[in-house]
Design a protein around this motif. Structure first.
Motif, short mmCIF file in Angstrom:
data_model
loop_
_atom_site.label_atom_id
_atom_site.label_comp_id
_atom_site.label_asym_id
_atom_site.label_seq_id
_atom_site.Cartn_x
_atom_site.Cartn_y
_atom_site.Cartn_z
N VAL A 1 24.64 36.72 5.53
CA VAL A 1 26.00 36.79 5.02
C VAL A 1 26.74 35.53 5.43
CG1 VAL A 1 26.27 39.29 4.87
CG2 VAL A 1 26.73 38.17 7.02
N SER A 2 27.65 35.11 4.56
CA SER A 2 28.35 33.87 4.81
C SER A 2 29.63 34.17 5.59
CB SER A 2 28.64 33.23 3.46
OG SER A 2 29.52 32.19 3.62
N LEU A 3 29.61 33.90 6.88
CA LEU A 3 30.80 34.08 7.71
C LEU A 3 30.98 32.84 8.57
CD1 LEU A 3 30.27 37.72 9.13
CD2 LEU A 3 32.09 37.01 7.57
N ASN A 4 32.24 32.47 8.79
CA ASN A 4 32.53 31.33 9.66
C ASN A 4 32.58 31.86 11.11
OD1 ASN A 4 33.85 29.47 11.24
ND2 ASN A 4 35.46 29.04 9.74
N LEU A 5 31.75 31.28 11.99
CA LEU A 5 31.61 31.85 13.33
C LEU A 5 32.84 31.62 14.22
CD1 LEU A 5 27.84 31.34 14.22
CD2 LEU A 5 28.94 33.02 12.75
N SER A 6 33.78 30.79 13.76
CA SER A 6 35.02 30.62 14.53
C SER A 6 36.10 31.56 14.03
CB SER A 6 35.56 29.20 14.37
OG SER A 6 34.63 28.30 14.86
N ASP A 7 35.84 32.22 12.90
CA ASP A 7 36.87 33.07 12.28
C ASP A 7 36.65 34.52 12.73
OD1 ASP A 7 38.56 34.47 10.67
OD2 ASP A 7 37.89 33.55 8.79
N PHE A 8 37.16 34.83 13.93
CA PHE A 8 36.89 36.15 14.53
C PHE A 8 37.48 37.28 13.69
CE2 PHE A 8 36.87 34.02 19.02
CZ PHE A 8 35.67 33.40 18.70
N SER A 9 38.59 36.99 13.04
CA SER A 9 39.23 38.04 12.26
C SER A 9 38.34 38.45 11.07
CB SER A 9 40.61 37.53 11.87
OG SER A 9 40.99 38.04 10.66
N SER B 1 39.85 43.26 22.68
CA SER B 1 41.31 43.31 22.61
C SER B 1 41.84 44.21 21.49
CB SER B 1 41.88 41.90 22.44
OG SER B 1 41.61 41.45 21.12
N LEU B 2 40.96 44.60 20.56
CA LEU B 2 41.44 45.40 19.42
C LEU B 2 40.85 46.81 19.49
CD1 LEU B 2 41.09 42.76 16.56
CD2 LEU B 2 43.16 43.45 17.75
N PRO B 3 41.69 47.83 19.48
CA PRO B 3 41.18 49.21 19.63
C PRO B 3 40.06 49.54 18.65
CG PRO B 3 43.58 49.18 19.52
CD PRO B 3 43.14 47.78 19.31
N GLU B 4 40.19 49.09 17.39
CA GLU B 4 39.20 49.47 16.38
C GLU B 4 37.86 48.73 16.58
OE1 GLU B 4 41.99 47.82 15.97
OE2 GLU B 4 41.89 46.32 14.36
N LEU B 5 37.86 47.66 17.38
CA LEU B 5 36.63 46.89 17.59
C LEU B 5 36.09 47.03 19.02
CD1 LEU B 5 37.47 43.51 15.78
CD2 LEU B 5 35.82 45.23 15.02
N SER B 6 36.87 47.62 19.89
CA SER B 6 36.51 47.57 21.32
C SER B 6 35.26 48.37 21.66
CB SER B 6 37.69 48.03 22.18
OG SER B 6 37.97 49.37 21.87
N LYS B 7 34.85 49.28 20.76
CA LYS B 7 33.65 50.08 21.02
C LYS B 7 32.38 49.39 20.50
CE LYS B 7 35.47 53.88 22.88
NZ LYS B 7 36.67 53.11 23.30
N LYS C 1 29.33 47.06 20.37
CA LYS C 1 28.55 46.49 21.47
C LYS C 1 28.33 45.01 21.20
CE LYS C 1 26.46 50.95 22.21
NZ LYS C 1 25.46 51.92 21.75
N VAL C 2 28.95 44.19 22.02
CA VAL C 2 28.80 42.74 21.83
C VAL C 2 27.83 42.21 22.88
CG1 VAL C 2 29.97 40.49 21.77
CG2 VAL C 2 31.14 42.53 20.89
N ILE C 3 26.76 41.58 22.43
CA ILE C 3 25.77 41.01 23.35
C ILE C 3 26.10 39.53 23.49
CG2 ILE C 3 23.30 40.67 23.86
CD1 ILE C 3 24.29 43.65 23.75
N GLY C 4 26.62 39.18 24.65
CA GLY C 4 27.13 37.83 24.90
C GLY C 4 28.33 38.00 25.81
N PRO C 5 28.50 37.11 26.80
CA PRO C 5 29.54 37.30 27.80
C PRO C 5 30.96 37.11 27.27
CG PRO C 5 28.51 35.16 28.08
CD PRO C 5 27.70 35.89 27.04
N VAL C 6 31.91 37.64 28.03
CA VAL C 6 33.32 37.34 27.77
C VAL C 6 33.57 35.87 28.13
CG1 VAL C 6 34.20 39.69 28.09
CG2 VAL C 6 33.91 38.19 30.08
N GLN C 7 34.73 35.39 27.69
CA GLN C 7 35.04 33.95 27.82
C GLN C 7 34.88 33.42 29.25
OE1 GLN C 7 39.04 32.94 26.55
NE2 GLN C 7 38.22 31.13 25.53
N LYS C 8 35.34 34.20 30.22
CA LYS C 8 35.25 33.73 31.61
C LYS C 8 33.80 33.55 32.03
CE LYS C 8 39.21 35.12 34.36
NZ LYS C 8 39.68 36.20 35.24
N GLY C 9 32.91 34.39 31.52
CA GLY C 9 31.48 34.25 31.81
C GLY C 9 30.89 33.06 31.08
N ALA C 10 31.31 32.89 29.82
CA ALA C 10 30.78 31.80 29.00
C ALA C 10 31.24 30.44 29.51
CB ALA C 10 31.21 31.99 27.55
#
Ligand code: AMP
Ligand code: GLY
Length: 424
Positions: free
Chosen positions: A44-52, A84-90, A92-101
């Motif tokens: 799928v064509s998605l821009n990896l900087s466009d989180f929204s 940070s968003l209730p609808e997305l917070s569940k 499962k993201v594999i990859g650290p949060v910003q402070k880890g990265a």
């Protein structure tokens, strides 16, 4: 479950190939993917900087897990965005949060972290415009060669090693005063040069515990015998003969455990891959760099050796149940030879038609820079395709990969014929 994998390289094809074999998978989406990942799921064509847009796609396709291949979205905070968003917070993201990265995103932060946790690494100091003169004095106090590192992400080009002092001073000036790497070089780490042989150690962490993945070695330079400019990687080997039990015990005790414990003690819940770029200095491991993701082309040798259902492993990372997973590793060697475009890492042509014959038994093709145009596979990058083969010995794996290289053809094909040369 429905899964979204972000990225488009050989690393992502190798990860997609494993995910496609999982019993837990419903549909795999890869964004943006390549001609190889197209065989494993839906590109799928998605821009990896466009989180929204990524978030909207995840919601509209009932995606339960997002695996982040490259570093940029992690350093830009994609995991934090989901949390940070209730609808997305569940999700499962594999990859650290910003402070880890930031262990990858800022060399200065990584060095200070290692210092706080007594993790062996080269002696260093960090400089900026304000203490520029002290940087020159520090350079003069070191013996050549001189190692200068732009603090931020610089597309893998931010480390410069200079053999003489004048060149090092010029490089330092270019980085800090002339913004050679933009904002990434507003701070520069200068460190002692370590002499030894490098290897890549990978751990997965669920924020509580960790497991080690197979160790690998990559070949970064374009030319035979490790000469010429750095590339994204010309091949890789796993396992690494010198990374024996004694060496790996030192790595775990002095580097991996203190890193994972350090993250926990600093309140950073790290769920993802930790890549330790190490150098073996007369049997003693030192950290050259951290990355917050898998290596490329190491993944193309490491993932084929993991026998577990990979989504079970990823799920354990997300649910902090990694202590219940036993990794089952294929004891065979895997050797990956990267086919590139002639001219790479400088200018090269794209869009060259490829013919790819069926992979022989015990060989896998992982596409990197490829795409499909009008039903034809064409080159689409400097690194084009990794030929990865199993063997009971490194020699056998090498022979298989070098024989299979002949089955992939395009006019601009180029590769290194000495992968593994320093390990035999
Ligand atoms: P990095 O981008 O941090 O992986 O660095 C690129 C390459 O520079 C590494 O893979 C090493 O080959 C080399 N390098 C980085 N730091 C040092 C060091 N302190 N001593 C020797 N070589 C280094
Ligand atoms: N192979 C080194 C890297 O992925 O950074």
């Amino acid at each position: 479950m429905n899964v979204l994998l972000l990225g488009s390289g050989g690393r992502e094809h190798a990860i997609a190939w494993k995910i496609a074999q999982s019993k837990k998978l419903s549909t795999l989406f890869i964004a943006p993917g390549n001609a190889g990942t197209h065989e494993c799921g839906q590109n799928v064509s998605l821009n990896l900087s466009d989180f929204s847009s990524i978030g909207s796609f995840v919601l509209s396709h009932s995606i339960e897990m997002v695996i982040v291949g490259p570093e940029a979205p992690l350093v830009e905070g994609i995991h934090d965005y989901f949390l940070s968003l209730p609808e997305l917070s569940k999700v499962k993201v594999i990859g650290p949060v910003q402070k880890g990265a930031l262990l990858e995103g800022s060399k200065d932060y990584a060095k200070a972290f290692m210092q706080r946790h007594s993790i062996p690494t080269a002696v260093y100091h960090t400089f900026n415009k304000d203490n520029y003169d002290e940087g020159i004095t520090f350079l003069k106090s070191l013996k050549p060669p001189y190692v200068l590192k732009a603090d931020g992400l610089a597309a893998g080009k931010g480390v410069v090693i200079c053999s003489d002092l004048r060149e090092a001073q010029q490089e330092f000036a270019d980085m800090i005063q002339h913004s050679k790497f933009g904002n990434a070089s507003s701070k520069v780490v200068i460190e002692e040069f370590l002499s030894g042989i490098e290897c890549s150690v990978f751990a997965i962490s669920d924020g509580k515990t960790y497991k080690l993945l197979p160790v690998a070695k990559d070949y970064k330079r374009i030319g035979e015998g490790n000469t010429g400019p750095n590339t994204g990687g010309m091949g890789s080997v796993s396992p690494v003969p010198f990374a024996d039990e004694i060496f790996m015990k030192k790595v775990e005790d002095r580097i991996v455990k203190p890193t994972v414990e350090g993250l926990i003690s600093e309140g950073i819940e790290y769920k993802g891959f930790i890549f330790f770029g190490l150098i073996n200095v007369e049997g003693e491991p030192f950290v050259i760099e951290y990355n917050a993701r898998m290596g490329d082309p190491e993944t193309e040798s490491v993932f084929p050796r993991i026998k577990n259902d990979i989504l079970e492993v990823f799920d354990a990372i997300a649910t902090q149940t990694l202590d219940q997973i036993n990794l089952d590793i294929d004891p065979r060697f895997v050797v990956s030879v990267m086919l590139v475009s002639k001219g790479y890492p400088d200018a090269y042509e794209k869009g060259i038609k490829m013919t790819i014959s069926k992979a022989p038994h015990d060989t896998l093709y992982f596409h990197a820079g490829t795409k499909i145009v009008d039903d034809v596979i064409v080159t689409n990058g400097g690194r084009v395709l990794s030929v990865s083969s199993y063997g009971n010995t490194m020699k056998e794996a090498l022979e298989r990969s070098y024989s299979a290289v002949q089955k992939v053809n395009y006019n601009t094909k180029h590769f290194r014929s000495d992968i593994g040369f320093d390990l035999q």
